[in-house]
Design an enzyme around this catalytic site. Structure first.
Site, PDB file in Angstrom:
ATOM      1  N   ASN A   1      -5.736  -4.736  -6.416  1.00 52.01           N
ATOM      2  CA  ASN A   1      -6.944  -4.326  -5.692  1.00 52.01           C
ATOM      3  C   ASN A   1      -6.789  -2.966  -5.151  1.00 52.01           C
ATOM      4  O   ASN A   1      -7.916  -2.309  -5.153  1.00 52.01           O
ATOM      5  CB  ASN A   1      -7.115  -5.429  -4.299  1.00 52.01           C
ATOM      6  CG  ASN A   1      -7.928  -4.615  -3.517  1.00 52.01           C
ATOM      7  OD1 ASN A   1      -9.345  -4.558  -3.614  1.00 52.01           O
ATOM      8  ND2 ASN A   1      -7.904  -3.967  -2.583  1.00 52.01           N
TER       9      ASN A   1
ATOM     10  N   TYR B   1     -13.479   6.985 -12.986  1.00 52.29           N
ATOM     11  CA  TYR B   1     -13.472   5.585 -12.207  1.00 52.29           C
ATOM     12  C   TYR B   1     -14.155   4.528 -12.969  1.00 52.29           C
ATOM     13  O   TYR B   1     -13.711   3.494 -13.431  1.00 52.29           O
ATOM     14  CB  TYR B   1     -14.377   5.646 -11.056  1.00 52.29           C
ATOM     15  CG  TYR B   1     -14.491   4.693  -9.872  1.00 52.29           C
ATOM     16  CD1 TYR B   1     -13.368   4.321  -9.133  1.00 52.29           C
ATOM     17  CD2 TYR B   1     -15.628   3.794 -10.009  1.00 52.29           C
ATOM     18  CE1 TYR B   1     -13.619   3.090  -8.198  1.00 52.29           C
ATOM     19  CE2 TYR B   1     -15.603   2.722  -9.078  1.00 52.29           C
ATOM     20  CZ  TYR B   1     -14.530   2.361  -8.506  1.00 52.29           C
ATOM     21  OH  TYR B   1     -14.753   1.441  -7.653  1.00 52.29           O
TER      22      TYR B   1
ATOM     23  N   LYS C   1     -12.341   1.261 -14.387  1.00 50.71           N
ATOM     24  CA  LYS C   1     -12.889  -0.068 -14.343  1.00 50.71           C
ATOM     25  C   LYS C   1     -13.350  -0.827 -15.513  1.00 50.71           C
ATOM     26  O   LYS C   1     -12.991  -2.336 -15.541  1.00 50.71           O
ATOM     27  CB  LYS C   1     -13.989  -0.191 -13.215  1.00 50.71           C
ATOM     28  CG  LYS C   1     -13.845   0.449 -11.750  1.00 50.71           C
ATOM     29  CD  LYS C   1     -12.382  -0.355 -11.178  1.00 50.71           C
ATOM     30  CE  LYS C   1     -12.121   0.313  -9.792  1.00 50.71           C
ATOM     31  NZ  LYS C   1     -10.915  -0.781  -9.275  1.00 50.71           N
TER      32      LYS C   1
ATOM     33  N   THR D   1     -17.887   0.881   2.646  1.00 55.83           N
ATOM     34  CA  THR D   1     -16.473   1.106   2.991  1.00 55.83           C
ATOM     35  C   THR D   1     -16.458   2.711   2.894  1.00 55.83           C
ATOM     36  O   THR D   1     -17.097   3.518   2.228  1.00 55.83           O
ATOM     37  CB  THR D   1     -15.522   0.347   1.880  1.00 55.83           C
ATOM     38  OG1 THR D   1     -15.642   0.980   0.418  1.00 55.83           O
ATOM     39  CG2 THR D   1     -15.668  -1.040   2.080  1.00 55.83           C
TER      40      THR D   1
ATOM     41  N   ASP E   1       0.949  -1.080   0.051  1.00 61.78           N
ATOM     42  CA  ASP E   1      -0.010  -0.051   0.001  1.00 61.78           C
ATOM     43  C   ASP E   1       0.823   1.227  -0.005  1.00 61.78           C
ATOM     44  O   ASP E   1       2.173   1.052   0.182  1.00 61.78           O
ATOM     45  CB  ASP E   1      -0.698  -0.012   1.304  1.00 61.78           C
ATOM     46  CG  ASP E   1      -2.228   0.759   1.154  1.00 61.78           C
ATOM     47  OD1 ASP E   1      -3.426  -0.077   1.052  1.00 61.78           O
ATOM     48  OD2 ASP E   1      -2.151   1.955   0.731  1.00 61.78           O
TER      49      ASP E   1
HETATM   50  P1  NAD Z   1     -10.367   1.557   0.537  1.00 64.70           P
HETATM   51  O1  NAD Z   1      -9.963   3.272  -0.123  1.00 64.70           O
HETATM   52  O2  NAD Z   1     -10.929   1.202   1.962  1.00 64.70           O
HETATM   53  O3  NAD Z   1      -9.004   0.732   0.313  1.00 64.70           O
HETATM   54  C1  NAD Z   1      -8.020   1.387  -1.155  1.00 64.70           C
HETATM   55  C2  NAD Z   1      -6.578   1.084  -0.578  1.00 64.70           C
HETATM   56  O4  NAD Z   1      -5.897   1.218  -1.953  1.00 64.70           O
HETATM   57  C3  NAD Z   1      -6.087   2.207   0.674  1.00 64.70           C
HETATM   58  O5  NAD Z   1      -5.780   1.376   1.565  1.00 64.70           O
HETATM   59  C4  NAD Z   1      -5.379   2.816  -0.334  1.00 64.70           C
HETATM   60  O6  NAD Z   1      -4.224   3.619   0.679  1.00 64.70           O
HETATM   61  C5  NAD Z   1      -4.758   2.162  -1.201  1.00 64.70           C
HETATM   62  N1  NAD Z   1      -4.324   2.997  -2.259  1.00 64.70           N
HETATM   63  C6  NAD Z   1      -4.803   4.266  -2.926  1.00 64.70           C
HETATM   64  N2  NAD Z   1      -3.730   4.543  -3.794  1.00 64.70           N
HETATM   65  C7  NAD Z   1      -2.872   3.704  -4.047  1.00 64.70           C
HETATM   66  C8  NAD Z   1      -1.720   3.557  -4.778  1.00 64.70           C
HETATM   67  N3  NAD Z   1      -1.427   4.484  -5.655  1.00 64.70           N
HETATM   68  N4  NAD Z   1      -0.789   2.501  -4.593  1.00 64.70           N
HETATM   69  C9  NAD Z   1      -1.049   1.637  -3.598  1.00 64.70           C
HETATM   70  N5  NAD Z   1      -2.260   1.779  -2.715  1.00 64.70           N
HETATM   71  C10 NAD Z   1      -2.997   2.654  -3.035  1.00 64.70           C
HETATM   72  O7  NAD Z   1     -11.183   0.969  -0.470  1.00 64.70           O
HETATM   73  P2  NAD Z   1     -11.992  -0.273  -1.158  1.00 64.70           P
HETATM   74  O8  NAD Z   1     -13.329  -0.019  -0.999  1.00 64.70           O
HETATM   75  O9  NAD Z   1     -11.317  -1.344  -0.020  1.00 64.70           O
HETATM   76  O10 NAD Z   1     -11.452  -0.520  -2.394  1.00 64.70           O
HETATM   77  C11 NAD Z   1     -10.379  -1.415  -2.725  1.00 64.70           C
HETATM   78  C12 NAD Z   1     -11.113  -1.632  -4.349  1.00 64.70           C
HETATM   79  O11 NAD Z   1     -12.398  -2.028  -4.562  1.00 64.70           O
HETATM   80  C13 NAD Z   1     -10.714  -0.570  -5.238  1.00 64.70           C
HETATM   81  O12 NAD Z   1      -9.972  -0.904  -6.533  1.00 64.70           O
HETATM   82  C14 NAD Z   1     -12.115  -0.092  -5.594  1.00 64.70           C
HETATM   83  O13 NAD Z   1     -12.225   0.705  -6.526  1.00 64.70           O
HETATM   84  C15 NAD Z   1     -12.854  -1.308  -5.699  1.00 64.70           C
HETATM   85  N6  NAD Z   1     -14.256  -1.112  -5.597  1.00 64.70           N
HETATM   86  C16 NAD Z   1     -14.816  -0.641  -4.455  1.00 64.70           C
HETATM   87  C17 NAD Z   1     -16.364  -0.474  -4.215  1.00 64.70           C
HETATM   88  C18 NAD Z   1     -17.050   0.009  -2.978  1.00 64.70           C
HETATM   89  O14 NAD Z   1     -17.906   0.220  -2.892  1.00 64.70           O
HETATM   90  N7  NAD Z   1     -16.032   0.383  -1.896  1.00 64.70           N
HETATM   91  C19 NAD Z   1     -16.959  -1.089  -5.100  1.00 64.70           C
HETATM   92  C20 NAD Z   1     -16.466  -1.660  -6.306  1.00 64.70           C
HETATM   93  C21 NAD Z   1     -15.072  -1.632  -6.466  1.00 64.70           C
END
Ligand code: NAD
Length: 258
Positions: free
Chosen positions: A89, A157, A161, A192, A36
């Site tokens: 992720n 976004y 995706k 989240t 991260d």
């Molecule tokens: P989150 O914000 O809780 O976690 C994301 C993590 O990615 C964080 O720890 C952040 O520090 C890290 N991050 C950000 N930029 C970064 C970089 N440049 N390099 C390395 N790490 C980096 O979010 P989440 O909900 O756990 O999201 C995880 C994945 O799931 C993402 O790809 C997000 O797009 C996807 N997603 C989330 C949802 C939702 O509703 N939360 C829905 C569909 C998809």
């Protein structure tokens, strides 16, 4: 133990889906490489794994930086001897990501650099390592918005995706005979920080909720369970999928003819 003797690298492991997946993978016997840019929270993920007698290391890696992605894979192999699973992720949903007219080029490029290029770089450096291990599983986090438009606009976004999903399908085909499986995890709207910050008013939350058949946002730990299935040998015949864990939201939009 569904991941006994496996080594798994997880990007974005400091929070949300990545953190829950790191904890679950370790509990299922994997050695975890948690990466991260939020070092403090990432180290906490590792301490929490170690507190349960699991094995993990933290590696600082910005997925938008090529050198970081190369190095995270090198560290996985040098520490644990091999790499079997990559969970690409890490992702962002920028608060200023809106419709095409109002979204700045800077926000577009930042989103693409992390969400799309980051997955590409994880695969670029991860695939040779999986090949050296005799094959493995790649899971790329896409989203339900890769399959349908979202009513609350987030143009960069959504486009990023869609790119993740298209790239996943091609990777799955190209590497299938090398025993490398590649699947896209398509979460629905989750409870989240990432989404709750974006849907920052009750009206925006309700607008999204009304479309989810199960009537609630998903939880990060429910995504971790799906990632576990895709990482483990239980999914040995599953590749190239848009694996939907979405409370039914994508099916709710399907017309009878489609
Ligand atoms: P989150 O914000 O809780 O976690 C994301 C993590 O990615 C964080 O720890 C952040 O520090 C890290 N991050 C950000 N930029 C970064 C970089 N440049 N390099 C390395 N790490 C980096 O979010 P989440 O909900 O756990 O999201 C995880 C994945 O799931 C993402 O790809 C997000 O797009 C996807 N997603 C989330 C949802 C939702 O509703 N939360 C829905 C569909 C998809």
């Amino acid at each position: 133990m569904r991941l006994k003797d496996k080594v798994a690298l997880i990007t974005g492991a400091s929070s949300g889906i990545g953190r829950h997946t790191a904890l679950l993978f370790a509990a299922e016997g994997a050695s975890v490489v948690a990466t991260d840019i939020d070092d403090e929270a990432g180290k906490q993920t590792v301490s929490d794994i170690e507190a349960e007698d699991g094995r993990a290391i933290y590696v600082h890696a910005d997925v938008a930086q090529e050198a970081d992605c190369r190095q995270m894979v090198e560290q996985a192999e040098s520490t644990f001897g091999k790499l079997n699973v990559i969970f690409n992720n890490a992702g962002i949903m920028h608060p200023q990501d809106d419709n095409a007219e109002t979204t700045s080029l800077d926000i577009w490029e930042l989103t693409m650099a992390i969400n799309l290029k980051g997955v590409f770089l994880g695969c670029k450096y991860g695939i040779p390592a999986l090949r050296r291990a005799g094959g493995g599983s790649i899971i790329n986090t896409a989203s339900f918005v890769a399959l349908m438009g979202a009513a609350t606009p987030q143009i960069a976004y959504t486009a990023s995706k869609g790119g993740v999903l298209a790239m996943t399908r091609e990777l799955a085909i190209v590497h299938a005979r090398e025993n490398i499986r590649v699947n896209a995890l398509c979460p629905g709207p989750l409870h989240t920080e990432l989404l709750m910050k974006f849907l920052d008013t009750e009206a925006k939350k309700q607008r999204r909720l009304v479309h989810i058949p199960v009537g609630r946002f998903g939880e990060a730990k429910e995504m971790a369970e799906a990632a576990l299935f895709l990482a483990s040998d239980a999914s040995s015949y599953v590749t190239g999928t848009d694996f939907r864990v979405d409370g039914g939201i994508t099916s709710a939009y399907v017309t009878p003819e489609s």
